[in-house]
Design an enzyme around this catalytic site. Structure first.
Site, short mmCIF file in Angstrom:
data_model
loop_
_atom_site.label_atom_id
_atom_site.label_comp_id
_atom_site.label_asym_id
_atom_site.label_seq_id
_atom_site.Cartn_x
_atom_site.Cartn_y
_atom_site.Cartn_z
N ASP A 1 -5.69 15.86 6.44
CA ASP A 1 -4.55 16.57 7.04
C ASP A 1 -4.52 18.02 6.61
O ASP A 1 -5.07 18.41 5.57
CB ASP A 1 -3.23 15.88 6.70
CG ASP A 1 -2.94 15.80 5.21
OD1 ASP A 1 -3.88 15.50 4.45
OD2 ASP A 1 -1.79 16.04 4.80
N GLU B 1 -2.01 13.94 2.55
CA GLU B 1 -2.00 14.49 1.19
C GLU B 1 -0.99 15.61 1.08
O GLU B 1 -0.29 15.74 0.06
CB GLU B 1 -3.40 15.01 0.84
CG GLU B 1 -3.56 15.46 -0.62
CD GLU B 1 -3.20 16.92 -0.86
OE1 GLU B 1 -3.10 17.33 -2.04
OE2 GLU B 1 -3.01 17.68 0.14
#
Length: 392
Positions: A82, A144
């Site tokens: 991400d 994350e």
């Protein structure tokens, strides 16, 4: 085949793969499934055993792949899929279309941290050709940036699989410096429910904003107290656990007693005992002081704290195979600590030896015109190439 004979080819392949990864708009609020499927195809074509591990919603997934025997003691190359949003940022080029200019690769996620992922996956065919006796694993996670939720889910998956790798290299942007420690990151949202009323009669209401302010005052007391709790040997900067109040929102008008308020805050522990201390002090403060006063006026008044994420830090340890391996691979003669957080503590919690080391600078992360220097990508490939000697 040696790494020297394929280094230029590998660099071009890694750059091409990085461009493909940048094109996936894997902002944390969106799905990462297309990117994970793309990486899975690359790894499967290299002969890796690939598992895609979906979250409960089915819109996000971790990838865990293995080249070599399915046994304990392997080496994990880890990165998150991400990226942070680009909304309201002033980019000079399309953030989701990688551009190379003056030896730099521009695009959202180039350094944080798709550059490392591209380098690791570009190395996969080379690792497979070695027929390694020690497994090499690829661990690519979701979310994350918003709480390390994918990393925590992956830890649970590895426990269920009964697999125990020995070493993890987390490829966050460190300019290829070896990082052996960082603080944890605990994030919370605390909500206050009071009783609205007219501002002319404050005693007949429960002012949620005022109680929130008192809560922040307690956070400030703890903030000062934590400085005295800093371990004498702490190498962190600053050496103590920090607290930050990020926002306080509440109220609707000058003459209305606010019935709602919300605080967003975080702490960055250098040791778990500090986090436990902060939480116990706050719980007692609410239960013994704030809530009785609030409920004396309104029995339905309340204070609730939502845990956004509690991610443990990476604790520096004397014996660390990951640090020793990467020092040998890079030629570095030491390791540092950083203030920012990663998923490294999650892997350490599974019993692995862990370091953070990856291409690019954290100074470019999350900013408009994020970039990764081509030379940094080349250095990462060289390190991962030399890692092959630890697999056979």
């Amino acid at each position: 085949m040696t790494i020297m004979t394929v280094s230029k080819t590998l660099l071009e392949e890694a750059k091409a793969l990085l461009g493909e990864l940048i094109a996936f708009e894997t902002v944390s609020s969106a799905s990462n499934l297309d990117m994970i499927a793309h990486l899975a195809r690359h790894l499967q074509e290299s002969g890796a055993d690939v598992e895609i591990l979906h979250d409960e919603t089915g819109t996000k997934a971790n990838l865990f792949a293995t080249i070599g025997p399915r046994k304990d003691g392997g080496i994990v190359l880890s990165g998150h899929s991400d990226v942070v949003p680009v909304l309201d940022q002033d980019w000079t080029s399309d953030p989701f279309r990688m551009e190379e200019r003056d030896g730099k690769l521009y695009g959202r996620g180039t350094c944080d941290m798709k550059g490392f992922i591209a380098a690791a996956v570009a190395m996969a065919p080379f690792y497979a050709a070695l027929n390694p006796t020690r497994p090499i694993h690829f661990a690519f996670t979701y979310d994350e940036e918003v709480g390390c939720f994918g990393g925590q889910a992956l830890a649970n998956s590895l426990k269920e699989l009964g697999l125990k790798p020995a070493v993890a290299i987390v490829g966050e942007p460190t300019s290829m410096r070896i990082i052996e420690g960082h603080k944890g990151c605990y994030e919370y949202t605390t909500r206050f429910t009071g009783l609205e009323g007219h501002g002319s009669g404050p005693e007949r209401g429960v002012n949620a904003v005022e109680y929130a302010v008192r809560y922040v005052s307690k956070l400030l007391e703890l903030k000062s107290e934590l400085q005295a709790r800093a371990p004498k040997e702490s190498r962190f900067d600053p050496p103590w656990t920090t607290i930050n109040t990020g926002s306080l929102v509440g109220g609707v008008a000058h003459n209305v007693i606010p019935g709602k308020a919300q605080i967003e805050w975080e702490m960055r522990p250098v040791q778990r005992s500090d986090a436990d201390h902060v939480k116990s002090v706050l719980a007692a403060f609410c239960d013994e002081e704030l809530l009785p006063q609030m409920r004396a006026v309104c029995p339905d008044a309340g204070i609730e704290t939502e845990v956004i994420g509690e991610v443990d830090g990476l604790e520096p340890v004397d014996q660390n195979e990951a640090r020793d391996i990467v020092m040998e691979l890079t030629g570095a003669n030491g390791a540092d600590l950083v203030p920012f957080g990663t998923e490294a503590g999650i892997f350490q919690g599974l019993g692995m030896n862990v370091v953070v080391c990856g291409p690019g600078s954290i100074e470019q992360a999350h900013k408009p015109d994020e970039f990764l220097e081509v030379e940094q990508l080349s250095q990462c490939l060289a390190m991962l190439g030399r890692l092959s000697h630890k697999l056979v």
